[in-house]
Design a protein around this motif. Structure first.
Motif, PDB file in Angstrom:
ATOM      1  N   THR A   1       0.809  -1.242  -0.107  1.00  0.00           N
ATOM      2  CA  THR A   1       0.009   0.088  -0.026  1.00  0.00           C
ATOM      3  C   THR A   1       1.200   1.241  -0.289  1.00  0.00           C
ATOM      4  OG1 THR A   1       0.095   0.263   2.448  1.00  0.00           O
ATOM      5  CG2 THR A   1      -1.844  -1.296   1.165  1.00  0.00           C
ATOM      6  N   GLY A   2       2.047   1.195   0.245  1.00  0.00           N
ATOM      7  CA  GLY A   2       3.302   2.432   0.302  1.00  0.00           C
ATOM      8  C   GLY A   2       4.002   2.380  -0.877  1.00  0.00           C
ATOM      9  N   GLY A   3       3.727   1.300  -1.572  1.00  0.00           N
ATOM     10  CA  GLY A   3       4.411   1.390  -2.943  1.00  0.00           C
ATOM     11  C   GLY A   3       5.198   0.202  -2.885  1.00  0.00           C
ATOM     12  N   PHE A   4       5.936  -0.307  -3.970  1.00  0.00           N
ATOM     13  CA  PHE A   4       6.216  -1.825  -4.158  1.00  0.00           C
ATOM     14  C   PHE A   4       7.638  -1.622  -4.795  1.00  0.00           C
ATOM     15  CE2 PHE A   4       3.328  -1.076  -7.265  1.00  0.00           C
ATOM     16  CZ  PHE A   4       3.787  -1.342  -8.361  1.00  0.00           C
ATOM     17  N   LEU A   5       8.772  -2.584  -4.739  1.00  0.00           N
ATOM     18  CA  LEU A   5       9.670  -2.642  -5.479  1.00  0.00           C
ATOM     19  C   LEU A   5       9.566  -3.094  -6.714  1.00  0.00           C
ATOM     20  CD1 LEU A   5      11.762  -4.329  -2.487  1.00  0.00           C
ATOM     21  CD2 LEU A   5      11.627  -1.874  -2.999  1.00  0.00           C
ATOM     22  N   GLN A   6       9.988  -2.512  -7.770  1.00  0.00           N
ATOM     23  CA  GLN A   6       9.760  -2.676  -8.981  1.00  0.00           C
ATOM     24  C   GLN A   6      11.093  -3.133  -9.499  1.00  0.00           C
ATOM     25  OE1 GLN A   6       7.797   0.644 -11.205  1.00  0.00           O
ATOM     26  NE2 GLN A   6       5.791   0.013 -10.571  1.00  0.00           N
ATOM     27  N   ILE A   7      11.811  -4.003  -9.044  1.00  0.00           N
ATOM     28  CA  ILE A   7      12.978  -4.607  -9.335  1.00  0.00           C
ATOM     29  C   ILE A   7      13.178  -6.002  -9.372  1.00  0.00           C
ATOM     30  CG2 ILE A   7      14.080  -2.205  -8.385  1.00  0.00           C
ATOM     31  CD1 ILE A   7      14.593  -3.721  -5.680  1.00  0.00           C
ATOM     32  N   THR A   8      14.180  -6.539  -9.821  1.00  0.00           N
ATOM     33  CA  THR A   8      14.284  -7.910  -9.632  1.00  0.00           C
ATOM     34  C   THR A   8      14.432  -8.726  -8.358  1.00  0.00           C
ATOM     35  OG1 THR A   8      16.867  -7.949  -9.512  1.00  0.00           O
ATOM     36  CG2 THR A   8      16.194  -7.746 -11.681  1.00  0.00           C
ATOM     37  N   PRO A   9      13.896  -9.920  -8.138  1.00  0.00           N
ATOM     38  CA  PRO A   9      13.739 -10.595  -6.971  1.00  0.00           C
ATOM     39  C   PRO A   9      15.118 -10.296  -6.272  1.00  0.00           C
ATOM     40  CG  PRO A   9      12.515 -11.896  -8.464  1.00  0.00           C
ATOM     41  CD  PRO A   9      13.356 -10.682  -9.206  1.00  0.00           C
ATOM     42  N   GLU A  10      16.155 -10.575  -6.965  1.00  0.00           N
ATOM     43  CA  GLU A  10      17.363 -10.676  -6.206  1.00  0.00           C
ATOM     44  C   GLU A  10      17.780  -9.267  -5.582  1.00  0.00           C
ATOM     45  OE1 GLU A  10      17.021 -11.804  -9.645  1.00  0.00           O
ATOM     46  OE2 GLU A  10      17.039 -13.756  -8.941  1.00  0.00           O
ATOM     47  N   ARG A  11      17.609  -8.076  -6.332  1.00  0.00           N
ATOM     48  CA  ARG A  11      17.725  -6.936  -5.819  1.00  0.00           C
ATOM     49  C   ARG A  11      16.630  -6.503  -4.643  1.00  0.00           C
ATOM     50  NH1 ARG A  11      20.881  -2.580  -7.492  1.00  0.00           N
ATOM     51  NH2 ARG A  11      20.465  -0.590  -6.674  1.00  0.00           N
ATOM     52  N   ALA A  12      15.535  -6.841  -4.988  1.00  0.00           N
ATOM     53  CA  ALA A  12      14.589  -6.749  -3.788  1.00  0.00           C
ATOM     54  C   ALA A  12      14.944  -7.539  -2.532  1.00  0.00           C
ATOM     55  CB  ALA A  12      13.196  -7.219  -4.120  1.00  0.00           C
ATOM     56  N   ALA A  13      15.616  -8.426  -2.496  1.00  0.00           N
ATOM     57  CA  ALA A  13      15.989  -9.256  -1.413  1.00  0.00           C
ATOM     58  C   ALA A  13      17.134  -8.415  -0.481  1.00  0.00           C
ATOM     59  CB  ALA A  13      16.718 -10.679  -1.718  1.00  0.00           C
TER      60      ALA A  13
END
Length: 86
Positions: free
Chosen positions: A20-32
Protein backbone atom coordinates in the motif's frame (compact mmCIF):
# COMPACT_ATOMS: atom_id res chain seq x y z
CA UNK A 1 4.31 -15.34 14.96
CA UNK A 2 7.58 -13.62 15.86
CA UNK A 3 8.74 -13.66 12.24
CA UNK A 4 5.38 -12.35 11.00
CA UNK A 5 5.52 -9.53 13.54
CA UNK A 6 9.07 -8.66 12.43
CA UNK A 7 8.00 -8.51 8.78
CA UNK A 8 5.02 -6.36 9.72
CA UNK A 9 7.21 -3.95 11.67
CA UNK A 10 9.66 -3.64 8.78
CA UNK A 11 6.81 -3.08 6.33
CA UNK A 12 5.47 -0.32 8.58
CA UNK A 13 8.80 1.42 8.98
CA UNK A 14 9.87 1.07 5.33
CA UNK A 15 6.77 1.66 3.25
CA UNK A 16 8.47 0.53 0.03
CA UNK A 17 8.20 -3.01 1.44
CA UNK A 18 4.42 -2.78 1.84
CA UNK A 19 2.12 -2.96 -1.16
CA UNK A 20 0.00 0.00 0.00
CA UNK A 21 2.98 2.34 0.41
CA UNK A 22 4.68 1.47 -2.82
CA UNK A 23 6.40 -1.60 -4.04
CA UNK A 24 9.77 -2.63 -5.34
CA UNK A 25 9.75 -2.74 -9.12
CA UNK A 26 13.11 -4.47 -9.30
CA UNK A 27 14.43 -7.98 -9.74
CA UNK A 28 13.80 -10.46 -6.92
CA UNK A 29 17.54 -10.63 -6.22
CA UNK A 30 17.78 -6.87 -5.80
CA UNK A 31 14.54 -6.79 -3.77
CA UNK A 32 16.10 -9.30 -1.37
CA UNK A 33 19.10 -7.00 -0.95
CA UNK A 34 16.81 -4.02 -0.28
CA UNK A 35 14.97 -6.04 2.35
CA UNK A 36 18.25 -6.96 4.06
CA UNK A 37 19.31 -3.30 4.07
CA UNK A 38 15.96 -2.30 5.59
CA UNK A 39 16.47 -4.90 8.33
CA UNK A 40 19.99 -3.58 9.00
CA UNK A 41 18.74 0.01 9.13
CA UNK A 42 15.99 -1.06 11.52
CA UNK A 43 18.56 -2.73 13.79
CA UNK A 44 20.75 0.38 13.58
CA UNK A 45 17.78 2.46 14.73
CA UNK A 46 17.22 0.11 17.65
CA UNK A 47 20.91 0.24 18.61
CA UNK A 48 20.83 4.05 18.55
CA UNK A 49 17.56 4.37 20.47
CA UNK A 50 15.49 5.68 17.56
CA UNK A 51 11.96 4.60 18.43
CA UNK A 52 9.27 3.72 15.94
CA UNK A 53 5.69 3.48 17.09
CA UNK A 54 4.32 2.15 13.82
CA UNK A 55 2.80 5.45 12.81
CA UNK A 56 3.91 6.97 9.54
CA UNK A 57 4.08 10.70 10.05
CA UNK A 58 3.94 13.06 7.13
CA UNK A 59 4.98 16.65 7.47
CA UNK A 60 1.99 18.94 6.83
CA UNK A 61 3.89 20.83 4.12
CA UNK A 62 4.75 17.68 2.20
CA UNK A 63 2.52 16.44 -0.60
CA UNK A 64 4.13 13.02 -0.84
CA UNK A 65 6.59 14.16 -3.48
CA UNK A 66 10.37 13.93 -3.07
CA UNK A 67 12.12 17.09 -1.90
CA UNK A 68 13.32 19.12 -4.89
CA UNK A 69 14.96 22.07 -3.12
CA UNK A 70 18.53 22.72 -2.07
CA UNK A 71 20.09 20.10 0.16
CA UNK A 72 22.29 21.21 3.04
CA UNK A 73 25.85 20.04 2.18
CA UNK A 74 26.56 18.37 5.54
CA UNK A 75 23.30 16.43 5.31
CA UNK A 76 24.17 15.26 1.81
CA UNK A 77 27.64 14.12 2.94
CA UNK A 78 26.07 12.21 5.84
CA UNK A 79 23.58 10.48 3.52
CA UNK A 80 26.34 9.63 1.06
CA UNK A 81 28.49 8.18 3.86
CA UNK A 82 25.58 6.03 5.10
CA UNK A 83 24.86 4.80 1.57
CA UNK A 84 28.50 3.88 1.03
CA UNK A 85 28.82 2.20 4.42
CA UNK A 86 25.70 0.06 4.15
Amino acid sequence: MVVERAFGLLKSRFRCLHKTGGFLQITPERAAKVFVVCAKLHNLCIDNGIDFDGQVDQHPDMDGQPYQGNVEPNAQRTRDALINRF
